[in-house]
Design an enzyme around this catalytic site. Structure first.
Site, mmCIF file in Angstrom:
data_model
loop_
_atom_site.group_PDB
_atom_site.id
_atom_site.type_symbol
_atom_site.label_atom_id
_atom_site.label_comp_id
_atom_site.label_asym_id
_atom_site.label_seq_id
_atom_site.Cartn_x
_atom_site.Cartn_y
_atom_site.Cartn_z
ATOM 1 N N HIS A 14 -3.550 -5.634 0.892
ATOM 2 C CA HIS A 14 -2.977 -5.933 2.211
ATOM 3 C C HIS A 14 -3.072 -7.420 2.532
ATOM 4 C CE1 HIS A 14 -2.455 -1.811 3.792
ATOM 5 N NE2 HIS A 14 -3.493 -1.505 3.042
ATOM 6 N N CYS B 238 0.835 -1.204 0.000
ATOM 7 C CA CYS B 238 0.000 0.000 0.000
ATOM 8 C C CYS B 238 0.872 1.257 0.000
ATOM 9 C CB CYS B 238 -0.976 -0.062 1.172
ATOM 10 S SG CYS B 238 -2.397 1.042 0.963
ATOM 11 N N GLU C 251 -1.442 -8.989 4.635
ATOM 12 C CA GLU C 251 -1.240 -9.186 6.079
ATOM 13 C C GLU C 251 -2.544 -9.124 6.860
ATOM 14 O OE1 GLU C 251 -0.688 -6.438 4.464
ATOM 15 O OE2 GLU C 251 -0.916 -4.635 5.697
#
Lengths: 233, 81
Positions: A204, A87, A206
């Site tokens: 993302h 990002c 994660e």
């Protein structure tokens, strides 16, 4: 895995990233403040997390890209060290000249915060060995400036050298303008550098790694990286 | 010494913000606007610079290194004096 997560003023996803790195590798990453001039000894993965470094002043990632720690990251990458930017981290890598192109304002001018489908284009890289080529994964995006653009020559090079690792896709993996949420050229969601050791991506991974989050499709990226680093060690 | 650096998008780079402004002008009934491109303007004061050429060189360095992303933007430097 001895990861270092960079922290800039205005970054707000560093804890998500640290949690995921610890979950997957068993080892908490070092958190490295932007004013540092060196990475911790033995670092084998640098992660630039998401957020809004310097409040997105001037251009997204522009000021962070010129901070002291980025000289150390450049030197680390030049020696073949693995660098992942997510990002705002992707925007910072582009501004730092470690990846080509620019992330522009989303074509629809809206901040997009939702789960998207990505097609993984290759599995034979340090970043994608946890996936199969052509696999579709579901991970979230949260950005206002994720519209990847570059000049024609750069795009042709990225495509010719198979450096696009992730594209926005329909759930069945087809590339369709309706599923290209931010208008990125060639539906590009993530690219790597020529040497294959620096990856930037807008989504993302994660944030989709534990059952409590819903899908766990993001885990493959970190598991693949951990395995790659364990084999290299 | 005062100076101004103007940063504009290169032609051919899509400018969704300019497009939105263009649409808003039209909806306000301000007719005759063919197109809008949004840019940035920096008013800069330079210390101890009597030499115009040196000031321009410094501003170009600032623009190349930070103020503009030359992948997508052009810049123009004006030393006002």
């Amino acid at each position: 895995m001895k990861a270092a997560v960079l922290v800039f003023p205005g970054i707000n996803r560093e804890r998500d990233m640290a949690r995921t790195l610890k979950l997957v590798s068993g080892r908490a990453p070092a958190m490295v403040w932007h004013a540092e001039t060196e990475l911790p000894q033995g670092t084998d993965l640098v992660v630039i997390p998401g957020g809004f470094s310097y409040g997105d002043y001037l251009r997204c990632g522009a000021i962070a890209a010129r901070s002291a720690i980025m000289d150390a990251v450049r030197a680390f990458a030049a020696k073949g060290g693995l660098v992942l930017g997510v990002c705002n981290g992707f925007q910072i890598l582009c501004e730092a000249g470690l990846l080509p192109g620019v992330l522009m304002r989303n074509a629809q001018l809206k901040f997009i915060c939702r789960d998207v489908y990505l097609r993984v284009e290759r599995s034979d890289t340090a970043f994608t060995s946890g996936y199969n080529a052509g696999q579709v994964i579901k991970v979230p995006v949260a950005h206002g400036e994720g519209n990847y653009i570059a000049d024609g020559e750069t795009i042709a090079r990225l495509e010719g050298e198979d450096r696009v690792l992730f594209r926005y896709a329909a759930p069945d993996g087809m590339i369709d303008p309706d599923w290209n949420h931010n208008g990125a050229m060639n539906a590009i969601a993530g690219i790597m550098n020529e040497r294959g050791n620096v990856l930037g991506m807008m989504p993302h991974p994660e944030n989709h790694v534990e059952a409590v989050m819903g899908p766990t499709d993001g885990r493959g990226l970190f598991a693949g990286l951990a395995q790659h680093l364990a084999q290299a060690a | 010494m005062k100076a101004r650096v103007t940063v504009t998008l290169k032609s051919g780079v899509l400018d969704p913000q300019g497009k939105a402004i263009e649409g808003a002008l039209r909806s306000l009934g301000i007719d005759g606007v063919a197109s809008v491109r949004q840019g940035k303007l920096f008013d800069i004061e330079i210390e101890n610079a009597e030499d115009r050429e040196k000031a321009e060189a410094l501003l170009r360095q600032a623009a190349d290194k930070l103020l503009a992303n030359t992948v997508i933007e052009n810049y123009h430097v004006d030393v006002i004096g």
